[in-house]
Design a protein around this motif. Structure first.
Motif, PDB file in Angstrom:
ATOM      1  N   GLN A   7     -15.999  27.066  24.103  1.00  0.00           N
ATOM      2  CA  GLN A   7     -15.989  28.457  23.648  1.00  0.00           C
ATOM      3  C   GLN A   7     -15.139  29.342  24.554  1.00  0.00           C
ATOM      4  OE1 GLN A   7     -19.978  29.862  23.377  1.00  0.00           O
ATOM      5  NE2 GLN A   7     -20.316  28.875  21.403  1.00  0.00           N
ATOM      6  N   PRO A   8     -14.567  30.399  23.968  1.00  0.00           N
ATOM      7  CA  PRO A   8     -13.915  31.406  24.797  1.00  0.00           C
ATOM      8  C   PRO A   8     -14.947  32.027  25.738  1.00  0.00           C
ATOM      9  CG  PRO A   8     -13.554  31.848  22.450  1.00  0.00           C
ATOM     10  CD  PRO A   8     -14.522  30.726  22.542  1.00  0.00           C
ATOM     11  N   ILE A   9     -14.486  32.501  26.868  1.00  0.00           N
ATOM     12  CA  ILE A   9     -15.414  33.144  27.808  1.00  0.00           C
ATOM     13  C   ILE A   9     -15.178  34.650  27.797  1.00  0.00           C
ATOM     14  CG2 ILE A   9     -15.680  31.088  29.217  1.00  0.00           C
ATOM     15  CD1 ILE A   9     -13.832  32.399  31.321  1.00  0.00           C
ATOM     16  N   VAL A  14      -9.875  30.967  33.604  1.00  0.00           N
ATOM     17  CA  VAL A  14      -9.602  29.699  32.934  1.00  0.00           C
ATOM     18  C   VAL A  14      -8.409  29.066  33.641  1.00  0.00           C
ATOM     19  CG1 VAL A  14      -8.864  28.561  30.802  1.00  0.00           C
ATOM     20  CG2 VAL A  14     -10.449  30.513  30.692  1.00  0.00           C
ATOM     21  N   ASP A  16      -5.930  26.328  33.216  1.00  0.00           N
ATOM     22  CA  ASP A  16      -5.447  25.574  32.053  1.00  0.00           C
ATOM     23  C   ASP A  16      -4.263  24.696  32.486  1.00  0.00           C
ATOM     24  OD1 ASP A  16      -5.112  24.779  29.417  1.00  0.00           O
ATOM     25  OD2 ASP A  16      -4.649  26.784  28.659  1.00  0.00           O
ATOM     26  N   LYS A  50      -0.372  21.578  23.638  1.00  0.00           N
ATOM     27  CA  LYS A  50       0.910  21.639  22.937  1.00  0.00           C
ATOM     28  C   LYS A  50       1.932  20.683  23.540  1.00  0.00           C
ATOM     29  CE  LYS A  50       0.245  26.100  23.087  1.00  0.00           C
ATOM     30  NZ  LYS A  50       0.439  27.536  23.309  1.00  0.00           N
ATOM     31  N   ILE A  56      -8.957  21.256  31.411  1.00  0.00           N
ATOM     32  CA  ILE A  56      -9.191  22.704  31.496  1.00  0.00           C
ATOM     33  C   ILE A  56     -10.501  22.935  32.247  1.00  0.00           C
ATOM     34  CG2 ILE A  56      -9.430  24.882  30.208  1.00  0.00           C
ATOM     35  CD1 ILE A  56      -8.317  23.425  27.725  1.00  0.00           C
ATOM     36  N   THR A  80      -2.028  26.764  34.897  1.00  0.00           N
ATOM     37  CA  THR A  80      -1.943  28.222  34.786  1.00  0.00           C
ATOM     38  C   THR A  80      -3.324  28.785  35.090  1.00  0.00           C
ATOM     39  OG1 THR A  80      -2.366  28.133  32.408  1.00  0.00           O
ATOM     40  CG2 THR A  80      -0.068  28.290  33.078  1.00  0.00           C
ATOM     41  N   ASN A  82      -5.617  31.815  34.245  1.00  0.00           N
ATOM     42  CA  ASN A  82      -5.789  32.918  33.294  1.00  0.00           C
ATOM     43  C   ASN A  82      -7.024  33.711  33.692  1.00  0.00           C
ATOM     44  OD1 ASN A  82      -3.844  32.110  30.858  1.00  0.00           O
ATOM     45  ND2 ASN A  82      -4.858  30.249  31.574  1.00  0.00           N
ATOM     46  N   ILE A  84      -9.669  36.293  32.639  1.00  0.00           N
ATOM     47  CA  ILE A  84     -10.204  36.794  31.375  1.00  0.00           C
ATOM     48  C   ILE A  84     -11.081  38.019  31.659  1.00  0.00           C
ATOM     49  CG2 ILE A  84     -11.452  36.177  29.258  1.00  0.00           C
ATOM     50  CD1 ILE A  84      -9.078  34.267  29.840  1.00  0.00           C
ATOM     51  N   TYR A  87     -13.048  39.122  27.113  1.00  0.00           N
ATOM     52  CA  TYR A  87     -12.527  38.125  26.149  1.00  0.00           C
ATOM     53  C   TYR A  87     -11.004  38.054  26.072  1.00  0.00           C
ATOM     54  CZ  TYR A  87     -17.299  37.423  24.496  1.00  0.00           C
ATOM     55  OH  TYR A  87     -18.636  37.135  24.427  1.00  0.00           O
ATOM     56  N   GLU A  88     -10.283  38.988  26.699  1.00  0.00           N
ATOM     57  CA  GLU A  88      -8.824  38.977  26.616  1.00  0.00           C
ATOM     58  C   GLU A  88      -8.230  38.305  27.858  1.00  0.00           C
ATOM     59  OE1 GLU A  88      -6.793  40.596  24.212  1.00  0.00           O
ATOM     60  OE2 GLU A  88      -8.639  40.849  23.039  1.00  0.00           O
ATOM     61  N   VAL A  89      -7.070  37.645  27.690  1.00  0.00           N
ATOM     62  CA  VAL A  89      -6.336  37.138  28.845  1.00  0.00           C
ATOM     63  C   VAL A  89      -5.674  38.347  29.513  1.00  0.00           C
ATOM     64  CG1 VAL A  89      -4.490  35.606  29.638  1.00  0.00           C
ATOM     65  CG2 VAL A  89      -5.924  34.913  27.714  1.00  0.00           C
ATOM     66  N   LYS A  92      -2.052  36.169  33.531  1.00  0.00           N
ATOM     67  CA  LYS A  92      -1.721  34.738  33.460  1.00  0.00           C
ATOM     68  C   LYS A  92      -0.734  34.440  34.576  1.00  0.00           C
ATOM     69  CE  LYS A  92      -0.890  32.906  29.330  1.00  0.00           C
ATOM     70  NZ  LYS A  92      -1.820  31.802  29.027  1.00  0.00           N
TER      71      LYS A  92
HETATM   72  N1  CTP Z   1      -9.423  31.440  26.920  1.00  0.00           N
HETATM   73  C1  CTP Z   1     -10.811  31.444  27.040  1.00  0.00           C
HETATM   74  N2  CTP Z   1     -11.536  32.571  26.754  1.00  0.00           N
HETATM   75  C2  CTP Z   1     -10.916  33.694  26.342  1.00  0.00           C
HETATM   76  C3  CTP Z   1      -9.503  33.711  26.213  1.00  0.00           C
HETATM   77  C4  CTP Z   1      -8.787  32.548  26.516  1.00  0.00           C
HETATM   78  O1  CTP Z   1     -11.400  30.439  27.424  1.00  0.00           O
HETATM   79  N3  CTP Z   1     -11.666  34.765  26.061  1.00  0.00           N
HETATM   80  C5  CTP Z   1      -8.679  30.235  27.273  1.00  0.00           C
HETATM   81  C6  CTP Z   1      -7.905  29.616  26.117  1.00  0.00           C
HETATM   82  O2  CTP Z   1      -8.726  28.708  25.425  1.00  0.00           O
HETATM   83  C7  CTP Z   1      -6.782  28.905  26.868  1.00  0.00           C
HETATM   84  C8  CTP Z   1      -6.536  29.789  28.072  1.00  0.00           C
HETATM   85  O3  CTP Z   1      -7.697  30.601  28.221  1.00  0.00           O
HETATM   86  O4  CTP Z   1      -7.224  27.627  27.320  1.00  0.00           O
HETATM   87  C9  CTP Z   1      -5.331  30.686  27.935  1.00  0.00           C
HETATM   88  O5  CTP Z   1      -5.472  31.461  26.769  1.00  0.00           O
HETATM   89  P1  CTP Z   1      -4.202  31.913  25.903  1.00  0.00           P
HETATM   90  O6  CTP Z   1      -3.197  32.519  26.812  1.00  0.00           O
HETATM   91  O7  CTP Z   1      -4.697  32.708  24.762  1.00  0.00           O
HETATM   92  O8  CTP Z   1      -3.724  30.499  25.351  1.00  0.00           O
HETATM   93  P2  CTP Z   1      -2.244  29.950  25.169  1.00  0.00           P
HETATM   94  O9  CTP Z   1      -1.382  30.993  24.582  1.00  0.00           O
HETATM   95  O10 CTP Z   1      -2.353  28.636  24.486  1.00  0.00           O
HETATM   96  O11 CTP Z   1      -1.851  29.742  26.689  1.00  0.00           O
HETATM   97  P3  CTP Z   1      -0.554  29.004  27.282  1.00  0.00           P
HETATM   98  O12 CTP Z   1       0.642  29.645  26.643  1.00  0.00           O
HETATM   99  O13 CTP Z   1      -0.661  29.290  28.764  1.00  0.00           O
HETATM  100  O14 CTP Z   1      -0.710  27.548  26.956  1.00  0.00           O
END
Ligand code: CTP
Ligand code: ZN
Length: 151
Positions: A7-9, A14, A16, A50, A56, A80, A82, A84, A87-89, A92
């Motif tokens: 789940q997203p946090i 994170v 990654d 990708k 992770i 990387t 990230n 959070i 809920y938003e990144v 990074k």
């Molecule tokens: N993530 C999370 N909880 C959130 C937002 C993001 O756990 N509220 C996790 C996503 O699942 C991902 C990582 O944080 O593993 C980075 O999120 P994001 O930048 O949205 O993903 P990508 O665009 O796929 O990142 P990248 O380009 O670095 O691969």
């Protein structure tokens, strides 16, 4: 269809794009479970990203110290970080390996001056980045098992 493995946090960090299989070393660097008794930590290993397989690590309600990020770079150079927030990144960062690695890993040579009693900060020169090869600046021995040398 994008399969959701964890789940997203809401708030936290994170890590990654960890080299597949290296997640447990990341946990060790972060001193989990000792340090993280109150926050939820999730780990997924060998998930398809990708650009191939990756691990992770998600740690709720914790942001990492610069020293921890520098150590993670040595064992997971493509990771990387990230941050959070709500809920938003919010941030990074790619981890980076400097030309000289100072004070975060020790030399494997027991006779090295950096392992003597005098306070000498261990120092390594980066010889090659992929895969990472580092050499002690004092005795010139290459450190074969970098994760074992982490301070
Ligand atoms: N993530 C999370 N909880 C959130 C937002 C993001 O756990 N509220 C996790 C996503 O699942 C991902 C990582 O944080 O593993 C980075 O999120 P994001 O930048 O949205 O993903 P990508 O665009 O796929 O990142 P990248 O380009 O670095 O691969
Ligand atoms: Zn040495």
């Amino acid at each position: 269809m994008k399969e959701l493995k964890v789940q997203p946090i809401k708030n936290g960090t994170v890590i990654d794009h960890i080299t597949p299989g290296a997640a447990l070393k990341v946990l060790k660097i972060l001193d989990i479970p000792e340090q993280e008794r109150d926050s939820i930590v999730s780990v997924v290993m060998h998930v398809e990203g990708k650009t191939g397989k990756k691990d992770i690590v998600k740690i709720e309600n914790r942001e990492l110290r610069a020293e921890e990020v520098d150590k993670i770079a040595l064992i997971a150079p493509d990771a990387t970080i990230n941050i959070i927030r709500n809920y938003e990144v919010a941030e990074k960062h790619r981890v980076g390996i400097p030309d000289e690695i100072v004070g975060i890993v020790t030399c494997g040579n027991p006779n090295c001056i950096s392992n003597a009693r005098e306070p000498v900060t261990p120092r390594f020169v980066v010889k090659q980045r992929k895969p990472l090869r580092i050499q002690c600046a004092y005795c010139e021995r290459e450190l074969k098992d970098i994760s074992a040398g982490l301070l």
